[in-house]
Design a protein around this motif. Structure first.
Motif, PDB file in Angstrom:
ATOM      1  N   TYR A 244     -13.838 115.178 100.653  1.00  0.00           N
ATOM      2  CA  TYR A 244     -12.861 115.173 101.737  1.00  0.00           C
ATOM      3  C   TYR A 244     -12.320 116.597 101.916  1.00  0.00           C
ATOM      4  O   TYR A 244     -11.313 116.966 101.315  1.00  0.00           O
ATOM      5  CB  TYR A 244     -11.724 114.210 101.410  1.00  0.00           C
ATOM      6  N   GLU A 245     -12.990 117.371 102.739  1.00  0.00           N
ATOM      7  CA  GLU A 245     -12.595 118.757 102.960  1.00  0.00           C
ATOM      8  C   GLU A 245     -12.351 119.032 104.441  1.00  0.00           C
ATOM      9  O   GLU A 245     -12.989 118.439 105.311  1.00  0.00           O
ATOM     10  CB  GLU A 245     -13.671 119.727 102.454  1.00  0.00           C
ATOM     11  N   ASP A 246     -11.458 119.952 104.691  1.00  0.00           N
ATOM     12  CA  ASP A 246     -11.236 120.501 106.024  1.00  0.00           C
ATOM     13  C   ASP A 246     -11.765 121.931 105.986  1.00  0.00           C
ATOM     14  O   ASP A 246     -11.121 122.829 105.439  1.00  0.00           O
ATOM     15  CB  ASP A 246      -9.753 120.452 106.364  1.00  0.00           C
ATOM     16  N   VAL A 247     -12.943 122.122 106.558  1.00  0.00           N
ATOM     17  CA  VAL A 247     -13.687 123.380 106.430  1.00  0.00           C
ATOM     18  C   VAL A 247     -13.545 124.149 107.745  1.00  0.00           C
ATOM     19  O   VAL A 247     -14.058 123.705 108.778  1.00  0.00           O
ATOM     20  CB  VAL A 247     -15.169 123.103 106.115  1.00  0.00           C
ATOM     21  N   TYR A 248     -12.859 125.284 107.712  1.00  0.00           N
ATOM     22  CA  TYR A 248     -12.621 125.992 108.971  1.00  0.00           C
ATOM     23  C   TYR A 248     -12.477 127.496 108.741  1.00  0.00           C
ATOM     24  O   TYR A 248     -12.114 127.959 107.657  1.00  0.00           O
ATOM     25  CB  TYR A 248     -11.367 125.446 109.656  1.00  0.00           C
ATOM     26  N   GLY A 249     -12.777 128.248 109.780  1.00  0.00           N
ATOM     27  CA  GLY A 249     -12.569 129.683 109.765  1.00  0.00           C
ATOM     28  C   GLY A 249     -13.443 130.442 108.799  1.00  0.00           C
ATOM     29  O   GLY A 249     -13.131 131.576 108.435  1.00  0.00           O
ATOM     30  N   ASN A 250     -14.565 129.854 108.387  1.00  0.00           N
ATOM     31  CA  ASN A 250     -15.465 130.518 107.451  1.00  0.00           C
ATOM     32  C   ASN A 250     -16.600 131.223 108.188  1.00  0.00           C
ATOM     33  O   ASN A 250     -16.960 130.855 109.303  1.00  0.00           O
ATOM     34  CB  ASN A 250     -16.051 129.478 106.484  1.00  0.00           C
ATOM     35  N   PHE A 251     -17.184 132.208 107.527  1.00  0.00           N
ATOM     36  CA  PHE A 251     -18.370 132.886 108.031  1.00  0.00           C
ATOM     37  C   PHE A 251     -19.506 132.654 107.033  1.00  0.00           C
ATOM     38  O   PHE A 251     -19.397 133.030 105.856  1.00  0.00           O
ATOM     39  CB  PHE A 251     -18.119 134.387 108.189  1.00  0.00           C
ATOM     40  N   THR A 252     -20.571 132.010 107.507  1.00  0.00           N
ATOM     41  CA  THR A 252     -21.732 131.758 106.655  1.00  0.00           C
ATOM     42  C   THR A 252     -22.966 132.296 107.368  1.00  0.00           C
ATOM     43  O   THR A 252     -23.233 131.933 108.517  1.00  0.00           O
ATOM     44  CB  THR A 252     -21.890 130.256 106.351  1.00  0.00           C
ATOM     45  N   TYR A 253     -23.723 133.122 106.685  1.00  0.00           N
ATOM     46  CA  TYR A 253     -24.852 133.760 107.362  1.00  0.00           C
ATOM     47  C   TYR A 253     -25.915 134.214 106.359  1.00  0.00           C
ATOM     48  O   TYR A 253     -25.643 134.393 105.169  1.00  0.00           O
ATOM     49  CB  TYR A 253     -24.383 134.945 108.204  1.00  0.00           C
ATOM     50  N   ASN A 254     -27.113 134.332 106.860  1.00  0.00           N
ATOM     51  CA  ASN A 254     -28.266 134.808 106.075  1.00  0.00           C
ATOM     52  C   ASN A 254     -28.549 133.962 104.842  1.00  0.00           C
ATOM     53  O   ASN A 254     -29.098 134.461 103.853  1.00  0.00           O
ATOM     54  CB  ASN A 254     -28.075 136.270 105.638  1.00  0.00           C
ATOM     55  N   ASN A 255     -28.181 132.686 104.886  1.00  0.00           N
ATOM     56  CA  ASN A 255     -28.527 131.784 103.792  1.00  0.00           C
ATOM     57  C   ASN A 255     -29.892 131.152 104.070  1.00  0.00           C
ATOM     58  O   ASN A 255     -30.241 130.879 105.216  1.00  0.00           O
ATOM     59  CB  ASN A 255     -27.448 130.715 103.642  1.00  0.00           C
TER      60      ASN A 255
ATOM     61  N   GLN B 147     -21.660 111.650 101.157  1.00  0.00           N
ATOM     62  CA  GLN B 147     -20.513 110.950 100.588  1.00  0.00           C
ATOM     63  C   GLN B 147     -19.226 111.387 101.286  1.00  0.00           C
ATOM     64  O   GLN B 147     -19.091 112.510 101.746  1.00  0.00           O
ATOM     65  CB  GLN B 147     -20.386 111.233  99.098  1.00  0.00           C
ATOM     66  N   TYR B 148     -18.268 110.481 101.325  1.00  0.00           N
ATOM     67  CA  TYR B 148     -16.930 110.769 101.817  1.00  0.00           C
ATOM     68  C   TYR B 148     -16.989 111.241 103.285  1.00  0.00           C
ATOM     69  O   TYR B 148     -17.847 110.866 104.043  1.00  0.00           O
ATOM     70  CB  TYR B 148     -16.227 111.774 100.908  1.00  0.00           C
ATOM     71  N   TRP B 149     -16.078 112.073 103.695  1.00  0.00           N
ATOM     72  CA  TRP B 149     -15.969 112.526 105.076  1.00  0.00           C
ATOM     73  C   TRP B 149     -15.343 113.904 105.067  1.00  0.00           C
ATOM     74  O   TRP B 149     -14.538 114.234 104.209  1.00  0.00           O
ATOM     75  CB  TRP B 149     -15.106 111.545 105.887  1.00  0.00           C
ATOM     76  N   ARG B 150     -15.724 114.716 106.021  1.00  0.00           N
ATOM     77  CA  ARG B 150     -15.139 116.038 106.121  1.00  0.00           C
ATOM     78  C   ARG B 150     -15.059 116.451 107.579  1.00  0.00           C
ATOM     79  O   ARG B 150     -15.755 115.910 108.449  1.00  0.00           O
ATOM     80  CB  ARG B 150     -15.930 117.099 105.342  1.00  0.00           C
ATOM     81  N   THR B 151     -14.195 117.421 107.845  1.00  0.00           N
ATOM     82  CA  THR B 151     -14.158 118.060 109.155  1.00  0.00           C
ATOM     83  C   THR B 151     -14.626 119.504 108.986  1.00  0.00           C
ATOM     84  O   THR B 151     -14.147 120.220 108.106  1.00  0.00           O
ATOM     85  CB  THR B 151     -12.748 118.025 109.752  1.00  0.00           C
ATOM     86  N   ILE B 152     -15.549 119.901 109.835  1.00  0.00           N
ATOM     87  CA  ILE B 152     -16.108 121.250 109.797  1.00  0.00           C
ATOM     88  C   ILE B 152     -15.863 121.843 111.179  1.00  0.00           C
ATOM     89  O   ILE B 152     -16.505 121.452 112.151  1.00  0.00           O
ATOM     90  CB  ILE B 152     -17.614 121.215 109.470  1.00  0.00           C
ATOM     91  N   HIS B 153     -14.905 122.732 111.281  1.00  0.00           N
ATOM     92  CA  HIS B 153     -14.525 123.190 112.614  1.00  0.00           C
ATOM     93  C   HIS B 153     -14.177 124.668 112.618  1.00  0.00           C
ATOM     94  O   HIS B 153     -13.720 125.245 111.630  1.00  0.00           O
ATOM     95  CB  HIS B 153     -13.347 122.367 113.144  1.00  0.00           C
ATOM     96  N   ASP B 154     -14.431 125.277 113.774  1.00  0.00           N
ATOM     97  CA  ASP B 154     -14.027 126.663 114.034  1.00  0.00           C
ATOM     98  C   ASP B 154     -14.603 127.647 113.019  1.00  0.00           C
ATOM     99  O   ASP B 154     -13.943 128.614 112.614  1.00  0.00           O
ATOM    100  CB  ASP B 154     -12.501 126.764 114.085  1.00  0.00           C
ATOM    101  N   ASN B 155     -15.824 127.413 112.614  1.00  0.00           N
ATOM    102  CA  ASN B 155     -16.547 128.342 111.745  1.00  0.00           C
ATOM    103  C   ASN B 155     -17.576 129.122 112.555  1.00  0.00           C
ATOM    104  O   ASN B 155     -17.984 128.716 113.648  1.00  0.00           O
ATOM    105  CB  ASN B 155     -17.270 127.568 110.637  1.00  0.00           C
ATOM    106  N   ASP B 156     -18.031 130.239 111.998  1.00  0.00           N
ATOM    107  CA  ASP B 156     -19.184 130.964 112.514  1.00  0.00           C
ATOM    108  C   ASP B 156     -20.311 130.826 111.505  1.00  0.00           C
ATOM    109  O   ASP B 156     -20.156 131.225 110.346  1.00  0.00           O
ATOM    110  CB  ASP B 156     -18.858 132.435 112.717  1.00  0.00           C
ATOM    111  N   SER B 157     -21.431 130.243 111.973  1.00  0.00           N
ATOM    112  CA  SER B 157     -22.580 130.071 111.082  1.00  0.00           C
ATOM    113  C   SER B 157     -23.817 130.583 111.804  1.00  0.00           C
ATOM    114  O   SER B 157     -24.234 130.025 112.822  1.00  0.00           O
ATOM    115  CB  SER B 157     -22.737 128.597 110.685  1.00  0.00           C
ATOM    116  N   TYR B 158     -24.415 131.612 111.262  1.00  0.00           N
ATOM    117  CA  TYR B 158     -25.462 132.290 112.018  1.00  0.00           C
ATOM    118  C   TYR B 158     -26.507 132.929 111.093  1.00  0.00           C
ATOM    119  O   TYR B 158     -26.245 133.236 109.934  1.00  0.00           O
ATOM    120  CB  TYR B 158     -24.862 133.360 112.924  1.00  0.00           C
ATOM    121  N   GLU B 159     -27.696 133.039 111.643  1.00  0.00           N
ATOM    122  CA  GLU B 159     -28.825 133.706 110.983  1.00  0.00           C
ATOM    123  C   GLU B 159     -29.154 133.097 109.630  1.00  0.00           C
ATOM    124  O   GLU B 159     -29.580 133.783 108.702  1.00  0.00           O
ATOM    125  CB  GLU B 159     -28.564 135.210 110.881  1.00  0.00           C
TER     126      GLU B 159
END
Length: 600
Positions: free
Chosen positions: A376-387, A397-409
């Motif tokens: 149960y996470e509120d995932v926001y404002g993160n930058f994930t890239y080149n993974n 499992q469970y539930w989460r919100t993933i919002h307002d992130n930048d995920s690229y490349e």
């Protein structure tokens, strides 16, 4: 009042140690003569004379405090000649045990800060800079240390031949090494077999270890048996066998771990330090640490399991197998950087649904998976890239919100097995922008572009909703349903704007079922705006969409369709949809349906 006394200090909350000198302060007016000072050590039930007939000059030195220990002290000032004029502390204060400083040095004065004119000898008393002992153990074995006591360990190399044991009796001690950045107090255990530690805390509380280096043990610092409120600050703990820090039990709670560097040198089993930190202690605060392996990637940087609450901020984890693995309830994870880890950069699993763990402002790149949400996470404002797989990966499992992130490349920008994905910017991923891959999910309000697939749905349980997204410039598909809803209720594709060049806007394949399109704008130049493969017709509906309808085939259902009218008459779909071949800022639209009937 015309006549008064007002106690200023101590006035509640202070901690004054025995043997120290403290200044009692007050204000007074309206009377002549001196004052008497009384104390109570039981919260005011009884009063004892501390000083008689003291000059009324608003301050008196309480020298060499020798009254009993208590956390229930009050102080009262009386006018000496008029007991009706008086005041006491507003709240209780504490008289603690006397605080002592101890000194440790090796056999050299090079770069010494605390004992520059002496060398350590266990025959010394260790009570002054000129009489330092030679080891921390010698101080602990000689004296019964109390809260506030300090052991100053000077620059040098110290061979630790047995665990430095800190128990309940020494709770509250601070052990501090040299402060200068180029000075080091190095504690070498010399035995990496199981059970050999530099420091072993057993039911010890409020211990602080600071500015030390530790190496060549099974574990650098080991805490067990409800050793609470450990502070580990600005240490370098490296090349141990198992862990830099191991907190063994949940009851060893409230650790503060900050500004430390943990690393292991790979290639030799006894120096690879599997875990920078391995902890099962409740409610830690973990900030500004660095954890890594060199030269090869191996095991874990920071590992916290079933810890209850916790704060994890501004740490750096790199070149591990897993950078940071956190499992607990209602954690806060922010400002961390994870990179070059062979598995996950940051993995968070909150098992408590009452309040989602905020996971925000982290950067995770060049890992296998950037950021993993397992609970149960509120995932926001993160930058994930080149993974190399997912930028952000959400568990089934469970539930989460993933919002307002930048995920690229990455290979895939965001994969969600269950949860909500909203307001993200997802671009330049080599495979999928956003994927719904297991069960109930909502993909809403995202901007998705420059990937191979914009949205890819292969979830086959419950309901997946894809709505209000802007999807464009993807090379293979705008939206693809691939074996979607094989055992589920529905895939609803609603209110999206999809613009593709040379790629199908919406494509259903591989026995997808129960897909419903409505209120979308679909524009594909040189490709199909809607393509339903023969094996994916079951339960399909479509209506109230706006198609660009380029010249030629733009719809497919067992055959190509060049006309929305033919599509409707043949199949019964999209009776309220329209074709707009201009579609430049929606010019040329009117209020008629596909058969030219007025909607007014």
């Amino acid at each position: 009042p015309q006549q008064y006394v007002l106690v200023i200090s101590p006035n509640g909350g202070e901690a004054w140690a025995q043997t120290t000198d403290q200044t009692v302060k007050w204000r007074s007016d309206g009377f002549a003569g001196n004052v008497d000072v009384y104390y109570s050590s039981d919260g005011g039930s009884g009063w004892n004379l501390l000083a008689d007939d003291v000059a009324n000059v608003d301050a008196w030195l309480w020298g060499n405090i020798a009254t009993p220990l208590s956390e229930q002290y009050l102080l009262r000032i009386w006018a000496h000649d008029n007991n009706g004029i008086a005041d006491a502390s507003d709240a209780v204060f504490t008289v603690t045990e006397a605080i002592f400083w101890y000194y440790v040095d090796d056999n050299s004065n090079d770069d010494d800060e605390y004992t520059p004119s002496a060398i350590g000898n266990n025959g010394n008393d260790g009570l002054s800079p000129v009489t330092p002992k030679a080891s921390i153990r010698a101080v602990l074995e000689t004296y019964d240390l109390n809260a506030g006591d300090r052991i100053y360990v000077d620059t040098g190399n110290y061979s630790v031949t047995a665990n430095i044991l800190i128990g309940y009796a020494d709770s509250g001690v601070t052990i501090i090494g040299p402060i200068a950045i180029d000075h080091e107090a190095l504690l070498t255990r010399g035995n990496t077999a199981s059970g050999n530690y530099v420091f072993e805390l057993d039911n010890a509380h409020y211990v602080t270890i600071k500015y030390l280096s530790m190496t060549n043990a099974y574990t650098g610092v080991y805490a067990t048996n409800a050793s609470t409120h450990l502070t580990l600050d600005a240490n370098v703990i490296y090349d141990n066998d198992y862990a830099g820090l191991h907190i063994q039990d949940y009851a060893s709670s409230d650790a503060v771990i900050m500004n430390n560097r943990f690393y292991g040198t790979t290639g030799v089993g006894t120096t690879d330090q599997n875990y920078g930190v391995y902890s099962r202690g409740a409610d830690p605060t973990v900030t500004e640490n660095t954890a890594y392996h060199t030269p090869l990637k191996q095991r874990d940087g920071l590992y916290f399991y079933d810890i209850g609450t916790g704060t994890f901020a501004d740490n750096i984890v790199y070149n591990n197998n897993a950078g940071m693995t956190l499992r607990g309830a209602q954690m806060t994870v922010s400002g961390n950087a994870a990179y070059d880890n062979a598995y996950r950069g940051i993995a968070v699993t909150d098992t408590h649904s009452g309040q989602y763990s905020p996971v925000f402002d982290n950067q995770s790149h060049d890992n296998f998976t950037g950021l993993y949400s397992g609970g149960y996470e509120d995932v926001y404002g993160n930058f994930t890239y080149n993974n190399s797989t997912h930028g952000i990966d959400g568990s089934y499992q469970y539930w989460r919100t993933i919002h307002d992130n930048d995920s690229y490349e990455n290979q895939n920008g965001i994969n969600v097995q269950t949860g909500e994905v909203a307001g993200n910017r997802v671009w330049g991923n080599t495979n999928v922008g956003i994927q719904a891959s297991y069960s109930t999910a909502t993909i809403e309000g995202n901007t998705i572009y420059g990937n191979a697939y914009g949205v890819y749905v292969n979830a086959n349980y419950q309901t997946v909703t894809v709505r209000n997204n802007v999807i464009y410039d993807n090379s293979i598909r705008g939206i693809e349903a691939n074996r979607a809803m094989s055992s589920g209720v529905a895939l609803d594709i609603v209110n999206n704007t999809v613009y593709e060049v040379g790629a199908n806007a919406v494509h259903l394949t591989n026995s997808s079922k129960n897909v419903h399109l409505r209120n979308n704008i679909l524009w594909a130049e040189g490709a199909y705006e809607l393509y339903v493969e023969d094996n994916s017709q079951a339960g399909f509906t479509s209506d109230s969409n706006l198609f660009y309808g380029h010249a030629g085939d733009f719809l497919y259902w067992q055959q190509d369709f060049t006309s929305l009218v033919d599509w409707f008459l043949e199949l019964g779909f999209d009776g309220s949809s329209r074709v707009n071949r201009i579609c430049n800022k929606c010019r040329g639209l009117d209020s008629r349906d596909v058969l030219g009937r007025s909607r007014d």
